[in-house]
Scaffold this motif. Sequence first.
Motif, PDB file in Angstrom:
ATOM      1  N   GLY A   3       0.680  -1.323  -0.044  1.00 29.17           N
ATOM      2  CA  GLY A   3      -0.035   0.016   0.032  1.00 29.17           C
ATOM      3  C   GLY A   3       0.929   1.225  -0.039  1.00 29.17           C
ATOM      4  N   GLU A   4       2.036   1.216   0.637  1.00 37.26           N
ATOM      5  CA  GLU A   4       2.844   2.482   0.686  1.00 37.26           C
ATOM      6  C   GLU A   4       3.502   2.738  -0.634  1.00 37.26           C
ATOM      7  OE1 GLU A   4       6.457   4.262   3.389  1.00 37.26           O
ATOM      8  OE2 GLU A   4       5.658   2.085   3.754  1.00 37.26           O
ATOM      9  N   ARG A   5       3.768   1.768  -1.209  1.00 37.14           N
ATOM     10  CA  ARG A   5       4.509   1.687  -2.575  1.00 37.14           C
ATOM     11  C   ARG A   5       3.146   2.248  -3.631  1.00 37.14           C
ATOM     12  NH1 ARG A   5       7.151  -3.174  -6.264  1.00 37.14           N
ATOM     13  NH2 ARG A   5       7.430  -2.080  -8.011  1.00 37.14           N
ATOM     14  N   LEU A   6       2.104   1.712  -3.468  1.00 40.01           N
ATOM     15  CA  LEU A   6       1.122   2.129  -4.502  1.00 40.01           C
ATOM     16  C   LEU A   6       0.648   3.596  -4.101  1.00 40.01           C
ATOM     17  CD1 LEU A   6      -1.366  -1.027  -4.160  1.00 40.01           C
ATOM     18  CD2 LEU A   6      -0.011  -0.098  -6.171  1.00 40.01           C
ATOM     19  N   PHE A   7       0.804   3.949  -2.723  1.00 42.57           N
ATOM     20  CA  PHE A   7       0.474   5.476  -2.464  1.00 42.57           C
ATOM     21  C   PHE A   7       1.420   6.552  -3.153  1.00 42.57           C
ATOM     22  CE2 PHE A   7       0.172   9.076   0.356  1.00 42.57           C
ATOM     23  CZ  PHE A   7      -1.176   9.219   0.841  1.00 42.57           C
ATOM     24  N   GLY A   8       2.610   6.123  -3.366  1.00 39.62           N
ATOM     25  CA  GLY A   8       3.534   6.964  -4.061  1.00 39.62           C
ATOM     26  C   GLY A   8       3.843   6.686  -5.628  1.00 39.62           C
ATOM     27  N   ASP A   9       2.694   5.833  -6.038  1.00 39.12           N
ATOM     28  CA  ASP A   9       2.889   5.475  -7.452  1.00 39.12           C
ATOM     29  C   ASP A   9       2.228   6.257  -8.357  1.00 39.12           C
ATOM     30  OD1 ASP A   9       3.173   3.607  -9.884  1.00 39.12           O
ATOM     31  OD2 ASP A   9       3.053   1.933  -9.017  1.00 39.12           O
ATOM     32  N   ARG A  10       2.704   6.660  -9.381  1.00 36.27           N
ATOM     33  CA  ARG A  10       2.306   7.669 -10.230  1.00 36.27           C
ATOM     34  C   ARG A  10       1.541   7.157 -11.261  1.00 36.27           C
ATOM     35  NH1 ARG A  10       6.310  12.926 -11.152  1.00 36.27           N
ATOM     36  NH2 ARG A  10       6.873  13.361  -9.129  1.00 36.27           N
ATOM     37  N   ARG A  11       1.552   5.895 -11.322  1.00 34.22           N
ATOM     38  CA  ARG A  11       0.827   5.102 -12.346  1.00 34.22           C
ATOM     39  C   ARG A  11      -0.851   5.320 -11.942  1.00 34.22           C
ATOM     40  NH1 ARG A  11       4.247  -0.264 -12.883  1.00 34.22           N
ATOM     41  NH2 ARG A  11       4.253   0.267 -10.668  1.00 34.22           N
ATOM     42  N   LEU A  12      -1.155   5.449 -10.882  1.00 36.81           N
ATOM     43  CA  LEU A  12      -2.555   5.620 -10.351  1.00 36.81           C
ATOM     44  C   LEU A  12      -3.215   6.976 -11.013  1.00 36.81           C
ATOM     45  CD1 LEU A  12      -1.367   3.804  -8.147  1.00 36.81           C
ATOM     46  CD2 LEU A  12      -2.880   4.859  -6.476  1.00 36.81           C
ATOM     47  N   SER A  13      -2.451   7.643 -11.552  1.00 38.80           N
ATOM     48  CA  SER A  13      -3.272   8.882 -12.501  1.00 38.80           C
ATOM     49  C   SER A  13      -3.022   8.600 -13.738  1.00 38.80           C
ATOM     50  CB  SER A  13      -2.169  10.331 -12.145  1.00 38.80           C
ATOM     51  OG  SER A  13      -0.916  10.004 -12.505  1.00 38.80           O
ATOM     52  N   HIS A  14      -4.032   9.144 -14.593  1.00 43.01           N
ATOM     53  CA  HIS A  14      -4.140   8.720 -16.097  1.00 43.01           C
ATOM     54  C   HIS A  14      -2.861   9.042 -16.640  1.00 43.01           C
ATOM     55  CE1 HIS A  14      -6.075   8.587 -19.729  1.00 43.01           C
ATOM     56  NE2 HIS A  14      -5.554   9.639 -20.031  1.00 43.01           N
ATOM     57  N   ASP A  15      -2.287  10.193 -16.423  1.00 45.12           N
ATOM     58  CA  ASP A  15      -1.248  10.411 -17.334  1.00 45.12           C
ATOM     59  C   ASP A  15       0.025  10.241 -16.568  1.00 45.12           C
ATOM     60  OD1 ASP A  15      -1.464  12.339 -15.399  1.00 45.12           O
ATOM     61  OD2 ASP A  15      -1.655  14.231 -16.358  1.00 45.12           O
ATOM     62  N   ASN A  16       0.044   9.449 -15.482  1.00 43.14           N
ATOM     63  CA  ASN A  16       1.385   8.930 -14.952  1.00 43.14           C
ATOM     64  C   ASN A  16       2.232  10.135 -14.354  1.00 43.14           C
ATOM     65  OD1 ASN A  16       0.681   6.223 -15.602  1.00 43.14           O
ATOM     66  ND2 ASN A  16       1.608   6.757 -17.556  1.00 43.14           N
ATOM     67  N   THR A  17       1.591  11.273 -13.957  1.00 43.83           N
ATOM     68  CA  THR A  17       2.522  12.376 -13.298  1.00 43.83           C
ATOM     69  C   THR A  17       2.312  12.672 -11.914  1.00 43.83           C
ATOM     70  OG1 THR A  17       0.487  13.829 -13.753  1.00 43.83           O
ATOM     71  CG2 THR A  17       2.075  13.555 -15.556  1.00 43.83           C
ATOM     72  N   HIS A  18       1.285  12.000 -11.355  1.00 45.57           N
ATOM     73  CA  HIS A  18       1.237  12.343  -9.891  1.00 45.57           C
ATOM     74  C   HIS A  18       0.669  11.050  -9.225  1.00 45.57           C
ATOM     75  CE1 HIS A  18      -2.278  14.067 -12.157  1.00 45.57           C
ATOM     76  NE2 HIS A  18      -2.947  13.627 -10.838  1.00 45.57           N
ATOM     77  N   SER A  19       0.849  11.210  -7.911  1.00 48.96           N
ATOM     78  CA  SER A  19       0.475   9.887  -6.872  1.00 48.96           C
ATOM     79  C   SER A  19      -0.313  10.796  -5.833  1.00 48.96           C
ATOM     80  CB  SER A  19       1.483   9.216  -6.484  1.00 48.96           C
ATOM     81  OG  SER A  19       2.416  10.123  -5.808  1.00 48.96           O
ATOM     82  N   CYS A  20      -0.715   9.703  -4.933  1.00 55.03           N
ATOM     83  CA  CYS A  20      -1.463  10.021  -3.517  1.00 55.03           C
ATOM     84  C   CYS A  20      -0.487  11.123  -2.791  1.00 55.03           C
ATOM     85  CB  CYS A  20      -1.892   9.049  -2.851  1.00 55.03           C
ATOM     86  SG  CYS A  20      -2.925   7.825  -3.542  1.00 55.03           S
ATOM     87  N   SER A  21       0.840  10.815  -2.792  1.00 55.54           N
ATOM     88  CA  SER A  21       1.755  11.538  -1.993  1.00 55.54           C
ATOM     89  C   SER A  21       2.157  12.920  -2.441  1.00 55.54           C
ATOM     90  CB  SER A  21       2.960  10.576  -1.726  1.00 55.54           C
ATOM     91  OG  SER A  21       3.659  10.229  -2.982  1.00 55.54           O
ATOM     92  N   SER A  22       1.885  12.946  -3.616  1.00 59.46           N
ATOM     93  CA  SER A  22       2.107  14.412  -4.339  1.00 59.46           C
ATOM     94  C   SER A  22       1.526  15.344  -3.689  1.00 59.46           C
ATOM     95  CB  SER A  22       1.559  14.515  -5.864  1.00 59.46           C
ATOM     96  OG  SER A  22       2.262  13.621  -6.572  1.00 59.46           O
ATOM     97  N   CYS A  23       0.107  15.129  -3.154  1.00 60.51           N
ATOM     98  CA  CYS A  23      -0.487  16.043  -2.436  1.00 60.51           C
ATOM     99  C   CYS A  23      -0.765  15.754  -0.707  1.00 60.51           C
ATOM    100  CB  CYS A  23      -1.995  16.299  -2.749  1.00 60.51           C
ATOM    101  SG  CYS A  23      -2.250  17.089  -4.144  1.00 60.51           S
ATOM    102  N   HIS A  24      -0.373  14.449  -0.483  1.00 59.91           N
ATOM    103  CA  HIS A  24      -0.443  14.043   0.852  1.00 59.91           C
ATOM    104  C   HIS A  24       0.875  13.743   1.224  1.00 59.91           C
ATOM    105  CE1 HIS A  24      -4.771  14.278   1.075  1.00 59.91           C
ATOM    106  NE2 HIS A  24      -4.798  13.484   0.019  1.00 59.91           N
TER     107      HIS A  24
END
Length: 327
Positions: free
Chosen positions: A60-81
């Motif tokens: 989960g920690e790895r996914l929280f910082g994974d930019r592939r969660l965004s459509h354009d692969n530019t940002h992750s949850c940790s980008s704001c949190h």
Amino acid sequence: MTTAAAYGCGFACLLLALVCLSAFSPADAQSPGSEVRADREPITPIPAPRAQDPQRVLLGERLFGDRRLSHDNTHSCSSCHDIATNGASARIHDTREGQPIALNTPTVFNASLNFRLNWEGNFRSLEEGIEGSLRNPAIMASSVDEVLGKLRADPGIVGQFRDAYGREPDAAALLDAIATYERTLVTPASRFDRWLAGETNAMTSDELSGYQVFKSLGCIACHQGVNVGGNLFQRHGIFHPLGSPEPALVRVPSLRNVATTAPYFHDGSAATLPEAVKAMGVAQLDRVLTDQQTAAIVAFLNTLTGTYRGQAVRPATATPRTGSQMP
């Protein structure tokens, strides 16, 4: 929530505030009693986090910082949190593709202790909130299926899913892994919690006086419980406007780590904690707080800063960032 329910919620909080006002005299606000019973206080300490499967937490920690969660692969949850600081950011509005997100980003720390997520309280669980952020066009602009397609093409993370869940990535495992990690993002051991636990020297006399002022003015009507808020809806601007008019009804924010999470309010319109306290007095209590009252409350609020991984939560820097808004 209906309009009638919203007004009912506001009336209930005002009634509780009146009860608090009758329960504490001006003398209480100036000199904290030495006989305070922590087990009778309206705020309770953050308990130690529940044990979680360590492999799922790591995934989960790895996914929280994974930019592939965004459509354009530019940002992750940790980008704001930003977990390295206050669990949010220092910006009034985080942005995506140069466009500001409508509301100020709330911290992810202690989000698992809230009864609803987001300012509007429109998600009932961490899993719902994660999925909502993935498909929100203003945040991740993606979907669970799109994210899974990317992850399944990565043998390394597929192996990590198999180790944690015994199967390849699927929707339930994806949402559960991130939610499991978020449940570990609690910040116990604030000085106020230590005082509640019986460490009488954890707070100064000025800070204890501030706590009594906080209760005597009625702030405790909405900001109580384990998360010092986060457990009911309230109409902001009951007596006078408070920031932007929408949304009119918000989930009361937690005051945990509040000294580190500027700017304040749903629209980020208060830059400092004293400014926020004074604005709340006018808008929610119809009272112009004195400088002495404001300073006392701020002194108390500073004791609500907890620890994460052995370090005190600290304010975020003003470094520009893009990303998601969730808890």
